[in-house]
Scaffold this active site. Sequence first.
Site, mmCIF file in Angstrom:
data_model
loop_
_atom_site.group_PDB
_atom_site.id
_atom_site.type_symbol
_atom_site.label_atom_id
_atom_site.label_comp_id
_atom_site.label_asym_id
_atom_site.label_seq_id
_atom_site.Cartn_x
_atom_site.Cartn_y
_atom_site.Cartn_z
ATOM 1 C CB SER A 77 83.692 3.934 -0.076
ATOM 2 O OG SER A 77 84.725 3.117 -0.524
ATOM 3 C CE1 TYR B 152 84.644 3.040 5.681
ATOM 4 C CE2 TYR B 152 85.544 1.884 3.782
ATOM 5 C CZ TYR B 152 85.130 3.058 4.386
ATOM 6 O OH TYR B 152 85.188 4.235 3.698
ATOM 7 C CE LYS C 66 81.953 5.313 4.473
ATOM 8 N NZ LYS C 66 81.694 6.624 5.057
HETATM 9 N N1 LIG Z 1 90.410 7.943 2.726
HETATM 10 C C1 LIG Z 1 89.868 7.038 1.930
HETATM 11 O O1 LIG Z 1 90.566 6.246 1.316
HETATM 12 C C2 LIG Z 1 88.360 6.982 1.741
HETATM 13 C C3 LIG Z 1 87.827 6.327 0.620
HETATM 14 C C4 LIG Z 1 86.453 6.267 0.459
HETATM 15 C C5 LIG Z 1 85.614 6.855 1.402
HETATM 16 N N2 LIG Z 1 86.153 7.474 2.490
HETATM 17 C C6 LIG Z 1 85.250 8.058 3.479
HETATM 18 O O2 LIG Z 1 85.490 9.451 3.557
HETATM 19 C C7 LIG Z 1 85.267 9.917 4.881
HETATM 20 C C8 LIG Z 1 86.491 10.676 5.368
HETATM 21 O O3 LIG Z 1 87.604 9.797 5.286
HETATM 22 P P1 LIG Z 1 89.057 10.236 5.757
HETATM 23 O O4 LIG Z 1 90.030 9.513 4.930
HETATM 24 O O5 LIG Z 1 89.143 11.706 5.860
HETATM 25 O O6 LIG Z 1 89.073 9.566 7.205
HETATM 26 P P2 LIG Z 1 89.567 10.171 8.581
HETATM 27 O O7 LIG Z 1 89.553 9.073 9.565
HETATM 28 O O8 LIG Z 1 90.811 10.951 8.388
HETATM 29 O O9 LIG Z 1 88.380 11.221 8.907
HETATM 30 C C9 LIG Z 1 87.176 10.855 9.529
HETATM 31 C C10 LIG Z 1 87.025 11.728 10.761
HETATM 32 O O10 LIG Z 1 85.789 11.422 11.413
HETATM 33 C C11 LIG Z 1 86.008 11.468 12.818
HETATM 34 N N3 LIG Z 1 84.954 10.643 13.437
HETATM 35 C C12 LIG Z 1 84.772 9.301 13.353
HETATM 36 N N4 LIG Z 1 83.694 8.935 14.057
HETATM 37 C C13 LIG Z 1 83.155 10.065 14.584
HETATM 38 C C14 LIG Z 1 82.035 10.334 15.416
HETATM 39 N N5 LIG Z 1 81.249 9.355 15.873
HETATM 40 N N6 LIG Z 1 81.783 11.620 15.779
HETATM 41 C C15 LIG Z 1 82.585 12.633 15.342
HETATM 42 N N7 LIG Z 1 83.659 12.432 14.557
HETATM 43 C C16 LIG Z 1 83.953 11.166 14.187
HETATM 44 C C17 LIG Z 1 87.419 10.919 13.013
HETATM 45 O O11 LIG Z 1 88.015 11.355 14.205
HETATM 46 C C18 LIG Z 1 88.138 11.475 11.787
HETATM 47 O O12 LIG Z 1 88.790 12.709 12.074
HETATM 48 C C19 LIG Z 1 84.927 8.681 5.711
HETATM 49 O O13 LIG Z 1 83.524 8.590 5.797
HETATM 50 C C20 LIG Z 1 85.493 7.545 4.886
HETATM 51 O O14 LIG Z 1 84.800 6.352 5.118
HETATM 52 C C21 LIG Z 1 87.500 7.562 2.667
#
Ligand SMILES: NC(=O)c1ccc[n+]([C@@H]2O[C@H](COP(=O)([O-])OP(=O)(O)OC[C@H]3O[C@@H](n4cnc5c(N)ncnc54)[C@H](O)[C@@H]3O)[C@@H](O)[C@H]2O)c1
Length: 361
Positions: A133, A158, A162
Site C-alpha cells: 500500500s 495497518y 505492510k
Molecule cells: N482497498 C484498498 O483501499 C487497499 C489499498 C491498499 C492496499 N490494499 C490491500 O489489498 C489487499 C486486498 O484489499 P481489499 O480492499 O480487497 O480488502 P478486502 O477486505 O475486501 O479483502 C481481503 C480479503 O482477505 C480475507 N482475509 C483476511 N484475513 C484472512 C486470513 N487470515 N485468511 C484468509 N483470508 C483472509 C478477507 O476475508 C477479505 O475477503 C489487502 O491486503 C489490503 O491491505 C487495499
Amino acid sequence: MPRFKTILVTGGAGYIGSHCVVDLLNAGHDVIAIDNFANAVCDEEGSPALKRAQQITGKKIVFYEADLLNKPQINDIFDKHPIDCVIHFAALKAVGESMQQPLLYYQNNLLGMLNLLEIMRNHECYQMVFSSSCTVYGEPEYLPITETHPTGSITNVYGRTKYFIEEMLKDLSAADEKWNIISLRYFNPVGAHPSGLIGEDPTKEFTNLMPFMAQVALGKKPVLTVFGNDYNTPDGTGIRDYIHVMDLASGHVAALNYLGSNQVGLKVYNLGTGRGVSVKELVEVFERVTETKIPLKYVDRRLGDITAMWADATLAREELGWSTKLTIEEMCTDFWRWQTMNPDGYPKKSKKTSVIVNGNS
Ligand SMILES: NC(=O)c1ccc[n+]([C@@H]2O[C@H](COP(=O)([O-])OP(=O)(O)OC[C@H]3O[C@@H](n4cnc5c(N)ncnc54)[C@H](O)[C@@H]3O)[C@@H](O)[C@H]2O)c1
C-alpha cells in the site's frame, strides 16, 4: 499459454481479489482462491463474489474457505494443487480498527504471511505478488511519490504491517535467491467491474469514501462526512490517487507476466494513475455522472490522515508495460452501476458454521 498456469489467490472473495480473479481467468490462468470471510460475504455455497466472477468469465474457480492462520489447512491446499505463483491479498485493512486491536492486525497480517511463505518454500513455490500500500510512505516528502521515497514513518498499525512485511520480504529474497516477488503498492482503489455484477461489499463497518458516497446517493445514509476542509490544497480537502479496481487487476496480470520472464528477487512498484484528485472533486464527478446530490458535512481532520498523495507510476509503465486506462468518470459510473444493481450488496445468507476445505467452487 501463460508461464504460470495455476495461481493461488489469498483473500480471493474480497474486493480487489474478486476483480483480479476475473482478469486472471481471462488471461488463461487457473485460479485457486481462498478466503476466511473475515471481510467478505459468504453464502451456503461459498463466495457469491466468486460465483459471479465465474459467471462473468464462463470459467471455473476452485475455492476453499480457509484461514492463513491455520497452517494445516493451507498446507493441504498446496499438497493438492501444483501452485505456480501466489497473489497474496488476504489481510485486515481497516486503519481505525488496527489502532484499537494491534495484536489482531499483527497476528493476522504478519503471521498469515509467515505461514504462507513457509508453506510456499516447503512446496518449492517461490513466486509471489504481494498487496502492499502507498501507506508505507507515510507523510510524503515530495510528490509525485516514486518507489525510492523513504518508507517506515507510518502513523497507523495497518500500514506498519505492510511495511514490516516488505522488510521481511527484503530479508527473505536476500537470503535465498530462488524467491521472486513483486510488491505492488496500491494507491486508492475504487470502482467496480463494468458488468455491475461484482463490487465492494465489506462485512466490517466501512469508511471508504466511494461506498459511503454511494450509500448517501441511494438515501441509505443522510450525509457524507468529509474529514477536513482546511488542508493546504486548492479546495481545502485531501488529495488522493484514485485508481479503477479493473486497472489495478490488470496490474497484477502484468506483474505475473514480468515474474514469468525475470528473476527479480524483490521488486516494488507503485500502482496508481499519477494524478491527484481532491475529495471535493471526486464528489462533484460522482454527482455529475450519477445525476444525484450528495449532502456534505465537513468535520475536523482525522488523526494520521495526510494532506496529499499521488503516485509516480513511471516504473510500472516502463518495466511491467502497465498503465491505467480508466478515468475518474468510469470509476464513478461503474461503482454506481454495481451499487444500484445491488443496493444491499451481495445476497446475504447465514454464514456456514463448518469450514469446508475440499475445493467446493
Ligand atoms: N482497498 C484498498 O483501499 C487497499 C489499498 C491498499 C492496499 N490494499 C490491500 O489489498 C489487499 C486486498 O484489499 P481489499 O480492499 O480487497 O480488502 P478486502 O477486505 O475486501 O479483502 C481481503 C480479503 O482477505 C480475507 N482475509 C483476511 N484475513 C484472512 C486470513 N487470515 N485468511 C484468509 N483470508 C483472509 C478477507 O476475508 C477479505 O475477503 C489487502 O491486503 C489490503 O491491505 C487495499
